[in-house]
Write an enzyme that holds these catalytic residues in place. Sequence first.
Site, PDB file in Angstrom:
ATOM      1  N   GLU A 158       0.115  -0.877   5.931  1.00  0.00           N
ATOM      2  CA  GLU A 158       1.139  -0.421   6.591  1.00  0.00           C
ATOM      3  C   GLU A 158       1.130   0.984   6.816  1.00  0.00           C
ATOM      4  O   GLU A 158       1.424   1.603   7.710  1.00  0.00           O
ATOM      5  CB  GLU A 158       2.509  -0.898   5.839  1.00  0.00           C
ATOM      6  CG  GLU A 158       3.889  -0.630   7.044  1.00  0.00           C
ATOM      7  CD  GLU A 158       4.322   0.754   6.655  1.00  0.00           C
ATOM      8  OE1 GLU A 158       5.190   1.262   7.763  1.00  0.00           O
ATOM      9  OE2 GLU A 158       3.940   1.733   5.974  1.00  0.00           O
ATOM     10  N   ASP A 193       8.854   3.558  -1.688  1.00  0.00           N
ATOM     11  CA  ASP A 193       8.048   3.093  -0.505  1.00  0.00           C
ATOM     12  C   ASP A 193       6.645   2.738  -0.720  1.00  0.00           C
ATOM     13  O   ASP A 193       5.885   3.205  -0.816  1.00  0.00           O
ATOM     14  CB  ASP A 193       8.040   4.361   0.545  1.00  0.00           C
ATOM     15  CG  ASP A 193       7.455   4.109   1.935  1.00  0.00           C
ATOM     16  OD1 ASP A 193       7.553   2.891   2.313  1.00  0.00           O
ATOM     17  OD2 ASP A 193       6.992   5.053   2.744  1.00  0.00           O
ATOM     18  N   ASP A 199       0.929  -1.169  -0.016  1.00  0.00           N
ATOM     19  CA  ASP A 199      -0.012   0.057  -0.041  1.00  0.00           C
ATOM     20  C   ASP A 199       0.799   1.267   0.170  1.00  0.00           C
ATOM     21  O   ASP A 199       2.162   1.133   0.322  1.00  0.00           O
ATOM     22  CB  ASP A 199      -0.979  -0.039   1.192  1.00  0.00           C
ATOM     23  CG  ASP A 199       0.007   0.265   2.574  1.00  0.00           C
ATOM     24  OD1 ASP A 199       0.820  -0.720   2.767  1.00  0.00           O
ATOM     25  OD2 ASP A 199      -0.478   0.937   3.469  1.00  0.00           O
TER      26      ASP A 199
END
Length: 508
Positions: free
Chosen positions: A192, A158, A127
Amino acid sequence: MDEKRLQYIFNHINNNKVNYIKDLSEVIRFHSISAFPEYKPELIHVVKWSQSFLRSMGFKSDVKFINYNIKENNIRRNNPHKHLTKLRYRQNQSFQTFGPPFLFSTLPNSKSSQPNNITLLIYGHLDTVPARKSDGWKSDPFILTKVKHDFYGRGVTDNKGPILAWMNAIRALIDLDICIPVKIKFFLESAEESGSFGMERILKQESSFFKEIDYAVISDNFCPNIKNPCLTYGLRGLIYFYLQIQSAAEDLHSGVYGGSVHESMAELVDILSKLSNATTGRITIPGIYDDIKSLTADEIKAYSNFDFNLEDYKNAVRSLGLLHFSKIEELSYKWREPSLSIHGIEGAYSGVGAKTVIPHKVIGKFSIRVASHQNVQKIKNNVINYITRLHEQRSTGNSLNVVIEDEVDSWLTNYKNYNFQLASEAIKRVYGRYPDLTRDGGTVPAAVYLSKYLKDPNNSLILIPLSYAADGAHSENEHININRYIMSIKSLVSYIYEIAKHHSSRSI
């Protein structure tokens, strides 16, 4: 696998740069934003895509959801992640109809005359935080865009990019029909960026998956500068607060009621301003620094020798100013002391143009990064008591409510353990120098949660960042340098080689 064979693999990686970019382009297109309810289907799509990718490499791969079986009256009604889970009720029990998906994947040992039982676990998250072109992106954040040697897109650094680096490192060995000496496991989540919602429960539910893990790696943090690779041995924890002030049943006209009522926004801003000193950055809440240990002689020496330039750091993050004026101070406050950040205000008008309204209810959002050796419960109590006292001193009659959205402990391990030694040798082979040993001011909930399930918690887990602070994670124009990305894939192959060499009795 000797050095000549490794160079053969590295050449293969160089020659497949175009394929790696194509993979990045495919995974970036998913709007897998865990913060917004409307993107729930995208979480499923990106997990399914990753499952297919791993299955094409020979992994056994399963998508798992949380199985709830709790009493209705124990469910948090104000759960900020309620969009990630929908519960239906049957008498006094509940069962889940949706939740954040988790991916569990295993690649058994390659066929070998000497199979071994060494298992490597790789964690990552699929995510992302929200992104819109109107936020200031130069291109569509969900279309991979090349600018010189950099590729822009939400998640490239990320954490989709690092996950694909791991997948492609393993795929390189498979494509070249090179026996992989260890059992590889991937544990990937999709929430996350929403506090790893459900992780503790799924770990208990699927605990058999985590038995006998010898090595565990997380590549979900950042090297401080773009010049040097690093390994990370410490993370700060996190407590995220919602501070709600309500002054009326509905919004009021400022011309009619301004100057005659206590305004919720005014009180909220006043309280938020008293949580920290804007000039020094120091938190003003009593008791916050009680458990912070002084810098040791070893730390001072390490920080002094660390290749870190304040001006370069300032330019890399495009900051207009830094809080500290020495390298030791900047690193110490970034890595080993708590910090408080104010993130936003919900309920106040933030659209274009003027709106002369007095908001009846506003919610201030702030968090504290928790340093090692700090007690999370003690900090929560200190914060709530301090805010309550500030509110009572004002005698406004407004209502106050403080909610803890998320909390994660800090993580700290011994960088002298053998896993760090193996990773250091692996990175030196690719970069020509040993990696810096760093702590990180960020928080990775998985580091705390997974440590409880590893064979040797003090030696098993390591953080190998494949991204850099200047890559713009969570910011507009998040990007990754393709040349460093290729080097990171090589370093991961090298790390697997070091594990094999360490267990030489079961070599490839």
